[in-house]
Design an enzyme around this catalytic site. Structure first.
Site, PDB file in Angstrom:
ATOM      1  N   ASP A 131      -2.110  -6.738  -7.088  1.00  0.00           N
ATOM      2  CA  ASP A 131      -3.356  -6.700  -6.329  1.00  0.00           C
ATOM      3  C   ASP A 131      -3.201  -7.687  -5.174  1.00  0.00           C
ATOM      4  O   ASP A 131      -3.241  -8.902  -5.378  1.00  0.00           O
ATOM      5  CB  ASP A 131      -4.525  -7.096  -7.234  1.00  0.00           C
ATOM      6  CG  ASP A 131      -5.853  -7.099  -6.479  1.00  0.00           C
ATOM      7  OD1 ASP A 131      -5.849  -6.764  -5.263  1.00  0.00           O
ATOM      8  OD2 ASP A 131      -6.872  -7.442  -7.093  1.00  0.00           O
ATOM      9  N   TYR A 175     -13.102  -3.851  11.223  1.00  0.00           N
ATOM     10  CA  TYR A 175     -11.764  -3.290  10.996  1.00  0.00           C
ATOM     11  C   TYR A 175     -10.898  -3.499  12.244  1.00  0.00           C
ATOM     12  O   TYR A 175      -9.733  -3.904  12.152  1.00  0.00           O
ATOM     13  CB  TYR A 175     -11.897  -1.801  10.671  1.00  0.00           C
ATOM     14  CG  TYR A 175     -10.591  -1.067  10.538  1.00  0.00           C
ATOM     15  CD1 TYR A 175      -9.781  -1.227   9.416  1.00  0.00           C
ATOM     16  CD2 TYR A 175     -10.155  -0.190  11.538  1.00  0.00           C
ATOM     17  CE1 TYR A 175      -8.572  -0.551   9.300  1.00  0.00           C
ATOM     18  CE2 TYR A 175      -8.956   0.491  11.427  1.00  0.00           C
ATOM     19  CZ  TYR A 175      -8.171   0.315  10.302  1.00  0.00           C
ATOM     20  OH  TYR A 175      -6.985   0.983  10.193  1.00  0.00           O
ATOM     21  N   SER A 226      -3.417  -0.712  14.609  1.00  0.00           N
ATOM     22  CA  SER A 226      -4.164   0.528  14.878  1.00  0.00           C
ATOM     23  C   SER A 226      -4.524   0.561  16.357  1.00  0.00           C
ATOM     24  O   SER A 226      -4.615  -0.502  16.995  1.00  0.00           O
ATOM     25  CB  SER A 226      -5.450   0.548  14.042  1.00  0.00           C
ATOM     26  OG  SER A 226      -6.330   1.548  14.533  1.00  0.00           O
ATOM     27  N   ARG A 252       0.404   5.654  -1.691  1.00  0.00           N
ATOM     28  CA  ARG A 252      -0.274   6.879  -1.211  1.00  0.00           C
ATOM     29  C   ARG A 252      -0.478   6.795   0.296  1.00  0.00           C
ATOM     30  O   ARG A 252      -0.274   5.741   0.907  1.00  0.00           O
ATOM     31  CB  ARG A 252      -1.624   7.073  -1.920  1.00  0.00           C
ATOM     32  CG  ARG A 252      -2.602   5.955  -1.665  1.00  0.00           C
ATOM     33  CD  ARG A 252      -3.726   5.978  -2.691  1.00  0.00           C
ATOM     34  NE  ARG A 252      -4.519   4.765  -2.573  1.00  0.00           N
ATOM     35  CZ  ARG A 252      -5.743   4.714  -2.055  1.00  0.00           C
ATOM     36  NH1 ARG A 252      -6.330   5.799  -1.617  1.00  0.00           N
ATOM     37  NH2 ARG A 252      -6.397   3.580  -1.980  1.00  0.00           N
ATOM     38  N   GLY A 267       0.836  -1.206   0.000  1.00  0.00           N
ATOM     39  CA  GLY A 267       0.000   0.000   0.000  1.00  0.00           C
ATOM     40  C   GLY A 267       0.865   1.248   0.000  1.00  0.00           C
ATOM     41  O   GLY A 267       0.496   2.273   0.580  1.00  0.00           O
ATOM     42  N   ASN A 274       1.354  -2.759   5.398  1.00  0.00           N
ATOM     43  CA  ASN A 274       0.564  -1.551   5.638  1.00  0.00           C
ATOM     44  C   ASN A 274      -0.770  -1.564   4.898  1.00  0.00           C
ATOM     45  O   ASN A 274      -1.746  -1.001   5.385  1.00  0.00           O
ATOM     46  CB  ASN A 274       1.386  -0.318   5.211  1.00  0.00           C
ATOM     47  CG  ASN A 274       0.506   0.895   4.996  1.00  0.00           C
ATOM     48  OD1 ASN A 274       0.078   1.540   5.940  1.00  0.00           O
ATOM     49  ND2 ASN A 274       0.201   1.192   3.743  1.00  0.00           N
TER      50      ASN A 274
END
Lengths: 91, 244
Positions: free
Chosen positions: B60, B152, B139, B11, B8, B87
């Site tokens: 992908d 998530y 996270s 960006r 990832g 990430n």
């Protein structure tokens, strides 16, 4: 990585596996039992992590990973079974 | 130059991490579906700085069956791999009762299955060279609840469990495995919070601000530094004191 033989032919699957076992045992300070076909892998002196390293290094050396190719494959018990598995995959 | 894969990395947070590691002198291979203008600009900055390199490899990561071939192709193109930053992930939110089953499956696939499969094949190459570093981007919601992010959060908590056990498994091979848990960082993933949500997060943070992409990049860069050689199986929280 296993070196080529003196006559410049490809080393056999068996010799590559045995070379890798000796190399990994030395790298991880493991004492090897005499390597015979009847020897159970888990009694060879390599622990499970070393066997995982062996499978990873054989993927490099032989470009073969029989375990990835057949998800139902039972892990071989003896060194002879292990070598046979790779010889069959190479055939 | 040591090679590090950053998933990832085209960006947002991933690009920030990739640029920081490249600036520190690594050759970073950013994996994403498509290259972006912001990635190209970052690659130019890295080139101008003259130390590391920022490369791009299109893939992908939801295509898990293609991951073994992906790792082989990257090794063939760039050489041995020293590091991996997992990430890439989806930030899909929503109340559980109303979540689309296909969206849930995709979230689990991209946020859990894909990084675990990628780690499997990357660590196999690290195992043969006896050394390497892995950083999983988790996270703060892995350990602190947040409304409408239950699935998530589950994926991010999964990465912490994965990190700790894998650290034990790979420690004897001099491979460290750590997680970084950012708080709400100002990226596209948090842009959906709205002004009120943003203000609430800032108010609840000890430092009265949001962590920034650069802060997360610094934490990851530390885990790849010599100073972190004895750090494994831990979670570094970067949240401006939001969970303090």
């Amino acid at each position: 990585m296993t070196s080529r033989m003196a006559d410049n032919t490809e080393p056999s699957v068996r010799s590559t596996i045995l070379d890798e076992i000796h190399r990994i045992a030395a790298l991880h300070n493991k004492q090897l039992a005499p390597l015979t076909d009847a020897l159970p892998l888990m009694e060879s002196g390599l622990d499970s992590l070393c066997v995982a390293v062996l499978v990873a290094s054989l993927d490099d050396a032989l470009e073969l990973d029989p375990f990835a190719e057949d998800e139902n494959l039972a892990f071989p018990v003896t060194l002879g079974d292990f070598i046979q598995l790779y010889e069959n995959a190479a055939a | 130059m040591r090679n590090i894969i950053v998933t990832g990395g085209s960006r947002g947070l991933g690009l920030g991490i990739a640029e920081r590691l490249a600036t520190d002198g690594f050759q970073v291979i950013a994996i994403a579906r498509s290259q972006t203008e912001v990635f190209d600009a970052a690659a130019q900055r890295v080139k101008a700085a003259g130390r590391g390199a920022l490369q791009f490899h299109a893939a992908d990561l939801a295509d898990i069956e293609a991951i073994p071939a992906l790792v082989k192709a990257i090794r063939k193109e760039f050489g041995a791999l020293y590091g991996l930053v997992n990430n890439a992930g989806l930030g899909t939110g929503g109340l559980l009762s109303g979540m689309n089953d296909a969206a849930m499956a995709q979230l689990l696939r991209l946020n859990i299955h894909s990084p675990i499969a990628l780690t499997k094949y990357v660590t196999r190459t690290m195992m043969t060279q006896k050394g390497g570093r892995i950083v999983n981007i988790s996270s703060i919601v892995a350990s602190n609840g947040f409304n409408a992010l239950s699935v998530y959060s589950a994926t991010k908590a999964a990465l912490v469990g994965f990190t700790k056990s894998l650290a034990r498994e790979l420690g004897p091979l001099e491979i460290t495995v750590n997680a970084v848990a950012p708080g709400f960082v100002d990226t596209e993933l948090t842009s959906g919070l709205g002004e009120a949500g943003y203000d609430k997060i800032v108010r609840r943070s000890a430092l009265r601000r949001m962590a920034e992409v650069e802060d997360v990049g610094s934490a990851v860069a530390f885990l790849f530094s010599d100073g972190a050689r004895n750090i494994t199986g831990t979670v570094v929280t970067v949240d401006a004191g939001n969970t303090a």
